[in-house]
Design an enzyme around this catalytic site. Structure first.
Site, PDB file in Angstrom:
ATOM      1  N   HIS A 136      31.495  34.138  31.432  1.00 37.45           N
ATOM      2  CA  HIS A 136      30.257  33.372  31.219  1.00 37.45           C
ATOM      3  C   HIS A 136      29.113  33.975  32.039  1.00 37.45           C
ATOM      4  O   HIS A 136      28.034  34.265  31.520  1.00 37.45           O
ATOM      5  CB  HIS A 136      30.501  31.912  31.604  1.00 37.45           C
ATOM      6  CG  HIS A 136      29.251  31.105  31.719  1.00 37.45           C
ATOM      7  ND1 HIS A 136      28.484  30.781  30.625  1.00 37.45           N
ATOM      8  CD2 HIS A 136      28.618  30.585  32.797  1.00 37.45           C
ATOM      9  CE1 HIS A 136      27.432  30.076  31.032  1.00 37.45           C
ATOM     10  NE2 HIS A 136      27.492  29.960  32.338  1.00 37.45           N
ATOM     11  N   TYR A 177      41.017  31.180  30.914  1.00 33.16           N
ATOM     12  CA  TYR A 177      41.002  30.240  29.781  1.00 33.16           C
ATOM     13  C   TYR A 177      40.875  30.902  28.400  1.00 33.16           C
ATOM     14  O   TYR A 177      41.167  30.289  27.394  1.00 33.16           O
ATOM     15  CB  TYR A 177      39.871  29.201  29.954  1.00 33.16           C
ATOM     16  CG  TYR A 177      38.488  29.818  30.106  1.00 33.16           C
ATOM     17  CD1 TYR A 177      37.771  30.263  28.998  1.00 33.16           C
ATOM     18  CD2 TYR A 177      37.914  29.966  31.364  1.00 33.16           C
ATOM     19  CE1 TYR A 177      36.520  30.839  29.140  1.00 33.16           C
ATOM     20  CE2 TYR A 177      36.662  30.555  31.517  1.00 33.16           C
ATOM     21  CZ  TYR A 177      35.963  30.980  30.411  1.00 33.16           C
ATOM     22  OH  TYR A 177      34.725  31.554  30.541  1.00 33.16           O
ATOM     23  N   ARG A 231      31.047  36.048  22.835  1.00 32.17           N
ATOM     24  CA  ARG A 231      30.732  36.418  24.224  1.00 32.17           C
ATOM     25  C   ARG A 231      31.781  37.419  24.708  1.00 32.17           C
ATOM     26  O   ARG A 231      32.895  37.024  25.040  1.00 32.17           O
ATOM     27  CB  ARG A 231      30.736  35.140  25.077  1.00 32.17           C
ATOM     28  CG  ARG A 231      30.034  35.258  26.403  1.00 32.17           C
ATOM     29  CD  ARG A 231      30.311  34.025  27.267  1.00 32.17           C
ATOM     30  NE  ARG A 231      31.688  34.044  27.760  1.00 32.17           N
ATOM     31  CZ  ARG A 231      32.337  32.996  28.244  1.00 32.17           C
ATOM     32  NH1 ARG A 231      31.755  31.814  28.302  1.00 32.17           N
ATOM     33  NH2 ARG A 231      33.590  33.096  28.670  1.00 32.17           N
TER      34      ARG A 231
END
Ligand SMILES: Cc1ncc(C[n+]2csc(CCOP(=O)(O)OP(=O)(O)O)c2C)c(N)n1
Ligand SMILES: [Mg+2]
Length: 355
Positions: free
Chosen positions: A260, A269, A256
């Site tokens: 998100h 993170y 990715r």
């Protein structure tokens, strides 16, 4: 002690990260026009993606899940599908839906919070984006059951993320697909993250593909940055589903290259530098280099393609921006065949309030 069963999970790659052929070229990939078509779809997907994020940042749409870096997954499988197959997508399936005939304006409409974006003008039996994680597998199994009962030579392709494979519904769908022999292909877009949860914390299983073994059918891994391999393996699985009613699970390994969604901030993170390291595998450059090496792609063609894609996206944004806002009372529509009295009264009230 004796071994009563033995299982293996194969991994497929045809074009490696430095654009060398490491597997047999499937027939479709011997046709450079077809490869250029796949490349074009991936570039269009990325241009649309970049624009969609900009539209969200400027308040024109509500939210948006980027597909950056995962173009080969969605373009490869969309291209492998026959027109009459059924796609049961999840929220990141933009490029696959575009290939199925859904318009960019419809997709933007949906992400601006307007359900009319789910009523695809192209028709067909494909389902719209699924938001509840893992739920679409059971819908796909239901559709595949209907196709089987009706003896139709069509297959269902359903897609989910790595995180979704921990949901009960995912296992239930796989189980019923195996035991009933359903014409279905499960694709997992393993992009290494479920929002902030890394793949390593998602499951102790060595692969996600092996989850098929418990359901009684084959699972495999495919390099998700290699559009040729994705297209080929999904086509093989769809054919097995259509002809023999044999399900397959395909774990497509991607990364990715984004937050998100636009509501996320992955810098909180994601290990620093990891995205850049993974970028070396990204799918567009890999195919472009191969096409250049074959002498079928040039800098001039690249420039024209980029300009064409930008124009196409700008046109779609214009179409989207000219669609009149939905009337507030339409939020009651399409939930019931016949609206219950209480809701019918509320609908009328809302309509009057906004007259
Ligand atoms: C049933 C359910 N639980 C939680 C959520 C919130 N949620 C949205 S996306 C997501 C992560 C899914 O990750 P993954 O399946 O790996 O797909 P990806 O977004 O990485 O493509 C979660 C937990 C949801 N939409 N539905
Ligand atoms: Mg994921």
């Amino acid at each position: 002690m004796e071994i009563v069963a033995h299982f293996e999970i194969p991994y497929f790659q045809i074009l490696n990260p430095v654009s060398q052929l490491v597997g047999a070229l499937p027939d479709f990939a011997k046709n450079s026009d077809h490869l250029i078509q796949l490349y074009r779809a991936m570039v269009l997907s990325r241009v649309f993606d970049t624009k969609s994020i900009a539209l969200q940042r400027t308040g024109k749409i509500g939210t948006y899940p980027s597909t950056r870096g995962q173009e080969a997954v969605f373009v490869g499988m969309g291209d492998a599908m026959a027109k009459e197959d059924v796609l049961v997508p999840y929220y990141r399936d933009t490029a696959a839906l575009l290939q199925r005939g859904v318009t960019m304006a419809e997709i933007l409409l949906y992400w601006s919070g307007d359900e009319r974006g789910n009523c695809f003008a192209c028709g067909g039996d494909d389902l719209p984006f699924s938001i509840p994680v893992g739920s679409q597998g059971l819908l796909a199994a239901g559709i595949a059951t209907a196709l089987k009962i009706k003896k139709e030579k069509r297959a269902v392709l359903t897609v989910c993320g790595d995180g979704a494979t921990s949901e009960g519904e995912f296992y239930e769908a796989m189980n019923v697909a195996g035991v009933w022999g359903l014409p279905i292909v499960f694709v997992i877009n393993n992009n290494q993250w479920a929002i902030s949860l890394p793949r390593s914390a998602q499951t102790a299983a060595q692969t996600l593909a092996q989850k098929a073994i418990a359901a009684g059918f084959l699972g495999e891994q495919v390099d998700g940055n290699d559009v040729i391999a994705v297209r080929e393996r999904v086509a093989v699985a769809l054919s097995k589903a259509r002809q023999q009613h044999v399900p397959t699970l395909i774990e497509v390994i991607s990364y990715r290259q984004s937050d998100h969604t636009t509501a996320d901030d992955a810098s909180r993170y994601e290990p620093q530098g990891l995205r850049d390291t993974e970028w070396k595998n990204e799918p567009l450059g890999r195919l472009r280099l191969y096409l250049e090496g074959q002498g079928v792609w040039s800098a001039l063609q690249e420039e024209k393609l980029q300009t064409d894609c930008m124009k196409e996206v700008e046109n779609a944004v214009h179409t989207f921006s000219t669609i009149p806002l939905a009337l507030p009372e339409t939020m009651f529509d399409d939930l019931y065949e016949t609206l219950p009295d209480a809701y019918a009264k509320q609908r009328e009230q809302v309509r009057k309030d906004h007259e």
